[in-house]
Design an enzyme around this catalytic site. Structure first.
Site, short mmCIF file in Angstrom:
data_model
loop_
_atom_site.label_atom_id
_atom_site.label_comp_id
_atom_site.label_asym_id
_atom_site.label_seq_id
_atom_site.Cartn_x
_atom_site.Cartn_y
_atom_site.Cartn_z
N ASP A 172 34.41 -46.72 69.48
CA ASP A 172 35.62 -45.98 69.10
C ASP A 172 36.73 -46.35 70.09
OD1 ASP A 172 36.14 -43.05 67.41
OD2 ASP A 172 37.59 -43.68 68.93
N ASN B 66 33.28 -36.47 59.68
CA ASN B 66 34.32 -35.65 59.07
C ASN B 66 34.46 -36.09 57.61
OD1 ASN B 66 35.03 -34.25 61.50
ND2 ASN B 66 36.05 -36.11 62.19
N GLY C 248 39.29 -33.14 59.04
CA GLY C 248 39.64 -33.92 60.22
C GLY C 248 39.41 -35.40 60.08
N HIS D 278 37.43 -44.37 55.38
CA HIS D 278 36.25 -45.21 55.11
C HIS D 278 35.10 -44.47 55.78
CE1 HIS D 278 34.14 -49.21 54.57
NE2 HIS D 278 33.32 -48.58 55.43
N HIS E 10 32.34 -42.97 57.85
CA HIS E 10 31.82 -43.34 59.17
C HIS E 10 31.11 -42.16 59.81
CE1 HIS E 10 35.98 -41.93 59.65
NE2 HIS E 10 35.62 -41.46 60.82
N HIS F 273 30.20 -40.74 63.66
CA HIS F 273 30.42 -40.84 65.11
C HIS F 273 29.07 -40.65 65.80
CE1 HIS F 273 34.93 -40.02 64.96
NE2 HIS F 273 34.56 -39.58 63.76
P1 AMP Z 1 37.81 -39.52 61.94
O1 AMP Z 1 38.83 -38.55 62.48
O2 AMP Z 1 36.46 -38.90 61.76
O3 AMP Z 1 38.31 -40.24 60.72
O4 AMP Z 1 37.62 -40.58 63.09
C1 AMP Z 1 38.33 -41.77 63.15
C2 AMP Z 1 38.00 -42.41 64.48
O5 AMP Z 1 38.39 -43.77 64.41
C3 AMP Z 1 38.75 -41.80 65.68
O6 AMP Z 1 37.80 -41.34 66.65
C4 AMP Z 1 39.59 -42.97 66.22
O7 AMP Z 1 39.66 -42.99 67.61
C5 AMP Z 1 38.83 -44.18 65.67
N1 AMP Z 1 39.63 -45.37 65.47
C6 AMP Z 1 40.82 -45.49 64.85
N2 AMP Z 1 41.23 -46.76 64.82
C7 AMP Z 1 40.25 -47.49 65.43
C8 AMP Z 1 40.07 -48.88 65.72
N3 AMP Z 1 41.00 -49.79 65.39
N4 AMP Z 1 38.95 -49.26 66.37
C9 AMP Z 1 38.03 -48.36 66.72
N5 AMP Z 1 38.13 -47.04 66.47
C10 AMP Z 1 39.23 -46.61 65.85
#
Ligand code: AMP
Length: 109
Positions: free
Chosen positions: A32, A88, A94, A99, A101, A103
């Site tokens: 992340d 999320n 949130g 896409h 994912h 965490h």
């Molecule tokens: P969510 O809020 O569950 O959609 O989490 C999205 C996550 O993606 C956040 O923790 C961001 O810090 C992470 N994120 C956004 N852009 C990138 C990126 N280019 N590379 C890696 N992580 C990213």
């Protein structure tokens, strides 16, 4: 509707960089960009699913099983035993990147 230009779709296509720590036919894991703990990795399927509900409803059992089976491979690779997983599901929950994912978060050394 899946946004084909979301940031994770662009990482899959190699259009923007990411620190990829694991990859197979179906899934990819990378660090992340804004870690909330010592270890903060995002695990994504390579196919376009918007969120967990979409993935569970529209992927096949091989993809689902492969996806979740990568979690212990990744945690072993990271050398962590204590961790939490979080997804999320939807903007109001949130979700910032549309896409699917997961965490993987840990404060193990
Ligand atoms: P969510 O809020 O569950 O959609 O989490 C999205 C996550 O993606 C956040 O923790 C961001 O810090 C992470 N994120 C956004 N852009 C990138 C990126 N280019 N590379 C890696 N992580 C990213």
């Amino acid at each position: 509707m899946y946004d084909i230009n979301n940031v994770f779709a662009r990482i899959i296509k190699g259009e923007i960089p990411a620190t990829i720590i694991y990859e197979n036919e179906y899934a990819m894991a990378f660090k992340d960009i804004n870690p909330k703990a010592k270890h903060h990795v995002l695990l994504i399927p390579k196919k376009p699913f918007t969120h967990l509900t979409d993935f569970m409803k529209n992927s096949n059992s091989t993809e689902i099983s492969d996806f979740f089976s990568t979690i212990p491979i990744i945690t072993k690779q990271l050398g962590i035993k204590n961790y939490k997983i979080l997804s999320n599901n939807g903007e109001k929950a949130g979700q910032e990147v549309p896409h699917f994912h997961i965490h993987i978060i840990s404060n193990d050394d």
